[in-house]
Design a protein around this motif. Sequence first.
Motif, PDB file in Angstrom:
ATOM      1  N   LEU A 198       0.802  -1.225   0.000  1.00 49.09           N
ATOM      2  CA  LEU A 198       0.000   0.000   0.000  1.00 49.09           C
ATOM      3  C   LEU A 198       0.834   1.274   0.000  1.00 49.09           C
ATOM      4  CD1 LEU A 198      -2.842  -1.007   2.491  1.00 49.09           C
ATOM      5  CD2 LEU A 198      -2.889  -1.038  -0.007  1.00 49.09           C
ATOM      6  N   ALA A 199       2.136   1.168   0.249  1.00 49.24           N
ATOM      7  CA  ALA A 199       2.977   2.367   0.304  1.00 49.24           C
ATOM      8  C   ALA A 199       2.913   3.201  -0.978  1.00 49.24           C
ATOM      9  CB  ALA A 199       4.421   1.988   0.636  1.00 49.24           C
ATOM     10  N   PRO A 200       2.997   2.595  -2.169  1.00 52.83           N
ATOM     11  CA  PRO A 200       2.913   3.436  -3.379  1.00 52.83           C
ATOM     12  C   PRO A 200       1.579   4.175  -3.485  1.00 52.83           C
ATOM     13  CG  PRO A 200       3.799   1.276  -3.916  1.00 52.83           C
ATOM     14  CD  PRO A 200       3.286   1.190  -2.506  1.00 52.83           C
ATOM     15  N   HIS A 201       0.491   3.500  -3.108  1.00 53.89           N
ATOM     16  CA  HIS A 201      -0.825   4.137  -3.132  1.00 53.89           C
ATOM     17  C   HIS A 201      -0.871   5.308  -2.152  1.00 53.89           C
ATOM     18  CE1 HIS A 201      -5.280   4.288  -3.310  1.00 53.89           C
ATOM     19  NE2 HIS A 201      -5.180   4.569  -2.021  1.00 53.89           N
ATOM     20  N   LEU A 202      -0.385   5.102  -0.937  1.00 53.55           N
ATOM     21  CA  LEU A 202      -0.386   6.160   0.061  1.00 53.55           C
ATOM     22  C   LEU A 202       0.523   7.316  -0.350  1.00 53.55           C
ATOM     23  CD1 LEU A 202      -0.248   3.879   3.230  1.00 53.55           C
ATOM     24  CD2 LEU A 202      -2.182   5.306   2.546  1.00 53.55           C
ATOM     25  N   ALA A 203       1.636   6.995  -0.991  1.00 58.28           N
ATOM     26  CA  ALA A 203       2.572   8.038  -1.422  1.00 58.28           C
ATOM     27  C   ALA A 203       1.975   8.948  -2.486  1.00 58.28           C
ATOM     28  CB  ALA A 203       3.858   7.406  -1.933  1.00 58.28           C
TER      29      ALA A 203
ATOM     30  N   GLN B 236      13.063   5.545   3.150  1.00 62.58           N
ATOM     31  CA  GLN B 236      12.641   5.601   1.748  1.00 62.58           C
ATOM     32  C   GLN B 236      11.634   6.723   1.523  1.00 62.58           C
ATOM     33  OE1 GLN B 236      11.339   1.786   0.265  1.00 62.58           O
ATOM     34  NE2 GLN B 236      13.153   0.708   1.030  1.00 62.58           N
ATOM     35  N   ALA B 237      10.681   6.855   2.445  1.00 67.04           N
ATOM     36  CA  ALA B 237       9.658   7.896   2.296  1.00 67.04           C
ATOM     37  C   ALA B 237      10.269   9.288   2.414  1.00 67.04           C
ATOM     38  CB  ALA B 237       8.564   7.701   3.337  1.00 67.04           C
ATOM     39  N   GLU B 238      11.221   9.463   3.320  1.00 70.45           N
ATOM     40  CA  GLU B 238      11.862  10.772   3.468  1.00 70.45           C
ATOM     41  C   GLU B 238      12.546  11.201   2.179  1.00 70.45           C
ATOM     42  OE1 GLU B 238      12.848  10.527   8.272  1.00 70.45           O
ATOM     43  OE2 GLU B 238      14.415  10.079   6.782  1.00 70.45           O
ATOM     44  N   ASP B 239      13.097  10.225   1.452  1.00 66.78           N
ATOM     45  CA  ASP B 239      13.807  10.538   0.215  1.00 66.78           C
ATOM     46  C   ASP B 239      12.875  10.721  -0.976  1.00 66.78           C
ATOM     47  OD1 ASP B 239      16.229  10.392   1.523  1.00 66.78           O
ATOM     48  OD2 ASP B 239      16.608   8.302   0.971  1.00 66.78           O
ATOM     49  N   ARG B 240      11.758   9.975  -0.998  1.00 65.60           N
ATOM     50  CA  ARG B 240      10.957   9.928  -2.227  1.00 65.60           C
ATOM     51  C   ARG B 240       9.509  10.357  -2.066  1.00 65.60           C
ATOM     52  NH1 ARG B 240      11.772   4.190  -4.900  1.00 65.60           N
ATOM     53  NH2 ARG B 240      10.425   5.217  -6.413  1.00 65.60           N
ATOM     54  N   ALA B 241       9.000  10.383  -0.838  1.00 68.90           N
ATOM     55  CA  ALA B 241       7.586  10.735  -0.620  1.00 68.90           C
ATOM     56  C   ALA B 241       7.436  11.491   0.697  1.00 68.90           C
ATOM     57  CB  ALA B 241       6.711   9.482  -0.630  1.00 68.90           C
TER      58      ALA B 241
ATOM     59  N   ARG C 121       3.901  10.130   5.942  1.00 68.64           N
ATOM     60  CA  ARG C 121       4.524   9.959   7.260  1.00 68.64           C
ATOM     61  C   ARG C 121       4.559   8.480   7.600  1.00 68.64           C
ATOM     62  NH1 ARG C 121       2.275  12.208  13.122  1.00 68.64           N
ATOM     63  NH2 ARG C 121       3.852  11.168  14.422  1.00 68.64           N
ATOM     64  N   VAL C 122       5.753   7.936   7.714  1.00 70.17           N
ATOM     65  CA  VAL C 122       5.955   6.545   8.106  1.00 70.17           C
ATOM     66  C   VAL C 122       6.550   6.536   9.502  1.00 70.17           C
ATOM     67  CG1 VAL C 122       7.176   4.395   7.617  1.00 70.17           C
ATOM     68  CG2 VAL C 122       6.298   5.783   5.729  1.00 70.17           C
ATOM     69  N   GLY C 123       5.976   5.746  10.394  1.00 70.18           N
ATOM     70  CA  GLY C 123       6.521   5.698  11.738  1.00 70.18           C
ATOM     71  C   GLY C 123       5.951   4.565  12.561  1.00 70.18           C
ATOM     72  N   GLU C 124       6.503   4.427  13.739  1.00 73.12           N
ATOM     73  CA  GLU C 124       6.033   3.450  14.718  1.00 73.12           C
ATOM     74  C   GLU C 124       5.063   4.101  15.693  1.00 73.12           C
ATOM     75  OE1 GLU C 124       8.936   0.752  16.842  1.00 73.12           O
ATOM     76  OE2 GLU C 124      10.295   2.225  15.946  1.00 73.12           O
ATOM     77  N   ILE C 125       4.163   3.302  16.189  1.00 74.18           N
ATOM     78  CA  ILE C 125       3.432   3.624  17.415  1.00 74.18           C
ATOM     79  C   ILE C 125       4.019   2.687  18.470  1.00 74.18           C
ATOM     80  CG2 ILE C 125       1.208   3.617  18.578  1.00 74.18           C
ATOM     81  CD1 ILE C 125      -0.069   3.931  15.742  1.00 74.18           C
ATOM     82  N   VAL C 126       4.865   3.217  19.327  1.00 75.63           N
ATOM     83  CA  VAL C 126       5.525   2.388  20.334  1.00 75.63           C
ATOM     84  C   VAL C 126       4.589   2.318  21.533  1.00 75.63           C
ATOM     85  CG1 VAL C 126       7.634   1.977  21.631  1.00 75.63           C
ATOM     86  CG2 VAL C 126       7.734   3.264  19.476  1.00 75.63           C
ATOM     87  N   MET C 127       3.944   1.168  21.666  1.00 70.19           N
ATOM     88  CA  MET C 127       2.836   1.037  22.611  1.00 70.19           C
ATOM     89  C   MET C 127       3.312   0.643  23.997  1.00 70.19           C
ATOM     90  SD  MET C 127      -0.363   1.561  22.821  1.00 70.19           S
ATOM     91  CE  MET C 127      -0.751   1.768  21.078  1.00 70.19           C
ATOM     92  N   ALA C 128       2.702   1.254  25.002  1.00 73.08           N
ATOM     93  CA  ALA C 128       2.923   0.876  26.399  1.00 73.08           C
ATOM     94  C   ALA C 128       2.057  -0.339  26.744  1.00 73.08           C
ATOM     95  CB  ALA C 128       2.583   2.060  27.298  1.00 73.08           C
TER      96      ALA C 128
END
Length: 243
Positions: A118-123, A165-170, A174-181
């Motif tokens: 789904l990354a290309p679609h989201l980008a 990859q997203a920082e360079d091309r898209a 926003r790509v990231g983690e949700i670091v859950m407690a």
Amino acid sequence: MRLEGKRIVVTGASRGIGRALTEQLAGRGATVLAVARDPSALAGDRIVPVSCDLADMAARQSLIAQLIGDLVPIDGLINNAGIQLQASYLDTPCDPACDIDREIAINLAAPLHLSAALAPHLASRPEAILLNVTSGLALTPKASAPVYCATKAGLRSFTTALRYQAEDRAPNLRVGEIVMALVDTEMTTGRGRGKLSADQAAQAVIAGIERQERGDIWVGNTRLLRIIQRLSPALAARMLRNG
């Protein structure tokens, strides 16, 4: 990110954190494509139940085709679904293959598969998010759930690489983690103290999405754990080893 009018995919949406996220996102004006094995209990004007067993590759492929083929594009993916199986491999002889395969499939293979597809679609969207739910146990593991910890560490590494990859091309994605407690859900019944409620966890996630910051969302005491792990990895390991 302004959530009103956005279409967000949430996996593991029928209970726990996923259900709280689904309901709160819809309350913010987003349309939520709520993915679960049995989403029949989900209801709401802005909630679209989507059935999928994420442990099954063919089912994931059908889900991806459905999402990409929809005439209305999606603006976000939150890979929240996960299972945690307790295992002590030194106690008695056993064949753990099925449990290990399922835990890896749901916790690691599924979010990797959906993210990559789904990354290309989201980008292509003006503004989009791709967030993977990990855990403080991705930083340092505990003894009782070796495979779970391994999958979260792997997902953390994948998410970081995809963010590069997203920082360079898209930069619009926003790509990231949700670091859950530690959150009070069926998965954590009978263990741990000081748990967040599912609603509190979802509120923290949504606040992180709505801020215009890039990068990861640290929920609850994982923010403190992050600091401790940087300053003293040995102390962080002792804190979580028997969690």
